[in-house]
Write a protein that holds these residues in place. Structure first.
Motif, PDB file in Angstrom:
ATOM      1  N   TRP A 174       0.833  -1.195   0.000  1.00  0.00           N
ATOM      2  CA  TRP A 174       0.000   0.000   0.000  1.00  0.00           C
ATOM      3  C   TRP A 174       0.878   1.259   0.000  1.00  0.00           C
ATOM      4  CZ3 TRP A 174      -4.066  -1.492   4.299  1.00  0.00           C
ATOM      5  CH2 TRP A 174      -4.882  -2.526   3.796  1.00  0.00           C
ATOM      6  N   ASP A 175       0.350   2.310  -0.583  1.00  0.00           N
ATOM      7  CA  ASP A 175       1.030   3.599  -0.608  1.00  0.00           C
ATOM      8  C   ASP A 175      -0.003   4.688  -0.343  1.00  0.00           C
ATOM      9  OD1 ASP A 175       2.961   5.470  -0.812  1.00  0.00           O
ATOM     10  OD2 ASP A 175       3.529   5.033  -2.885  1.00  0.00           O
ATOM     11  N   VAL A 176       0.467   5.902  -0.190  1.00  0.00           N
ATOM     12  CA  VAL A 176      -0.450   7.019   0.021  1.00  0.00           C
ATOM     13  C   VAL A 176      -1.361   7.152  -1.196  1.00  0.00           C
ATOM     14  CG1 VAL A 176      -0.649   9.517   0.392  1.00  0.00           C
ATOM     15  CG2 VAL A 176       1.205   8.227   1.484  1.00  0.00           C
ATOM     16  N   GLY A 177      -2.685   7.184  -0.942  1.00  0.00           N
ATOM     17  CA  GLY A 177      -3.651   7.294  -2.023  1.00  0.00           C
ATOM     18  C   GLY A 177      -4.215   5.969  -2.485  1.00  0.00           C
ATOM     19  N   THR A 178      -3.726   4.860  -1.904  1.00  0.00           N
ATOM     20  CA  THR A 178      -4.273   3.552  -2.259  1.00  0.00           C
ATOM     21  C   THR A 178      -5.734   3.458  -1.806  1.00  0.00           C
ATOM     22  OG1 THR A 178      -2.104   2.503  -2.050  1.00  0.00           O
ATOM     23  CG2 THR A 178      -4.038   1.061  -1.959  1.00  0.00           C
ATOM     24  N   GLU A 179      -6.635   3.065  -2.673  1.00  0.00           N
ATOM     25  CA  GLU A 179      -8.043   2.939  -2.340  1.00  0.00           C
ATOM     26  C   GLU A 179      -8.353   1.506  -1.918  1.00  0.00           C
ATOM     27  OE1 GLU A 179     -10.547   4.244  -5.473  1.00  0.00           O
ATOM     28  OE2 GLU A 179      -9.822   6.326  -5.420  1.00  0.00           O
ATOM     29  N   ILE A 180      -9.103   1.388  -0.827  1.00  0.00           N
ATOM     30  CA  ILE A 180      -9.483   0.082  -0.298  1.00  0.00           C
ATOM     31  C   ILE A 180     -11.003  -0.041  -0.415  1.00  0.00           C
ATOM     32  CG2 ILE A 180      -9.491  -1.427   1.717  1.00  0.00           C
ATOM     33  CD1 ILE A 180      -7.063   0.138   2.733  1.00  0.00           C
ATOM     34  N   GLU A 181     -11.473  -1.048  -1.128  1.00  0.00           N
ATOM     35  CA  GLU A 181     -12.903  -1.259  -1.318  1.00  0.00           C
ATOM     36  C   GLU A 181     -13.492  -1.935  -0.077  1.00  0.00           C
ATOM     37  OE1 GLU A 181     -16.484  -0.939  -2.846  1.00  0.00           O
ATOM     38  OE2 GLU A 181     -14.713  -0.237  -3.956  1.00  0.00           O
TER      39      GLU A 181
END
Length: 326
Positions: A268-275
């Motif tokens: 994961w990185d900054v801005g990663t979207e998690i559904e």
């Protein structure tokens, strides 16, 4: 020469053997008396509970007539304290043992519908006389079970409305049992409060019973053991209300629970979207501190997220203990 000898009976009589045997036989029949076997039934002493049931009878009398209009009268016979096993032995078979809770009070209670009541209602519903038909060693049919459910649901619904005018509770039917061994709300020797009620159906009287653990009402003993109509102290109520309103509690809304592998999380990185997989109409758990207390829906007020409470949740006593011990 043989006439000079004494017989065995004569020898025993001379030596007193016959009397001693009789004495021993009489002695063997005597056993010490166990005073613990005498069950003392205490009647009265529960004026608050008596008043609650007097109010409930008036409400339930109208509700139960919706089942059949041939029910003439419902009344409370008496209230007494006895041991649980003593009470259960007087219930005929078959009978319906309906286990219910009165939240926030702990422990379960019983509403027992006597088989004579069910069979009499069945008889009058189909145009028969107000007398129970003979039943030997069988369980209730589907029709008889439906009659029991109607009687129990109307009884508990009206009982909850009466309680809420005095003390806020939620009454919930937990299960309907036909086997008395599955209806043990307390241990056999524990004391219970029994409320015996009767119903008149076209002149035939049939009993039904409420059974409460004696310890169930300890948190509200001032209501049960005193007159309910006693006026409350307005100053005390105001001070308590102010103290409650100053309490600070942590609320947590649980949106969902998802499992991820460690290697996925590391990517994961900054801005990663998690559904999350949740929608606006889904029901979420709302925790007060660490207790699951409400069901809620997710909403928004102005620019802030909000939770709209749908209903309260009463945690099961066993689950609560497991949580504390865990």
């Amino acid at each position: 020469m043989s006439d000079e000898f004494l017989s065995q009976e004569e020898i025993d009589a001379l030596l007193g053997g016959g009397d001693s045997d009789k004495k021993e036989e009489v002695k063997s029949e005597i056993a010490p008396f166990d005073f613990s076997e005498i069950e003392h039934i205490k009647k009265g002493g529960l004026p608050g509970l008596e008043m609650i049931f007097e109010r409930w009878i008036k409400v339930y009398r109208d509700e139960v007539r919706k089942v059949t209009p041939r029910i003439n009268m419902v009344w409370r016979e008496n209230i007494y304290v006895t041991r649980f096993n003593t009470f259960m032995l007087k219930i005929p078979m078959p009978s319906s043992y309906n286990i219910f809770t009165i939240r926030p009070l702990k422990e379960n209670a019983l509403l027992i519908i006597d088989s004579r009541l069910v069979f009499t209602i069945i008889s009058v519903l189909f145009g028969g006389p107000a007398k129970p038909f003979k039943v030997e060693g069988r369980e209730f049919t589907k029709l008889e079970t439906k009659i029991v459910e109607d009687l129990v649901n109307s009884a508990l619904k009206s009982f909850e409305s009466v309680w809420n005018s005095i003390y806020p509770v939620v009454i919930e039917l937990r299960s309907i049992e036909l086997n008395p061994n599955l209806a043990k709300i307390v241990s056999p020797n524990e004391k219970v409060i029994v409320v015996e009620c009767r119903m008149d159906i076209d002149g035939y009287e049939t009993p039904f019973y409420f059974c409460f653990p004696q310890s169930m009402f300890l948190p509200i003993k001032e209501i049960i053991y005193t007159q309910v109509s006693v006026a409350e102290d307005p100053i005390w109520k105001k001070n308590l209300d102010e103290k409650v309103r100053r309490l600070t509690l942590k609320l947590t809304l649980e949106a969902t629970k998802i499992q991820f592998r460690i290697r996925d999380i590391l990517s994961w990185d900054v801005g990663t979207e998690i559904e999350l997989g949740v929608g606006k109409d889904d029901i979420f758990k709302l925790y007060v501190e660490d207790r699951y207390k409400f069901n809620a829906k997710l909403g928004k007020v102005n620019s802030k997220y909000a939770a709209m409470i749908i209903e309260p949740v009463f945690e099961d006593e066993k689950e609560s203990e497991e949580r504390d011990n865990g």
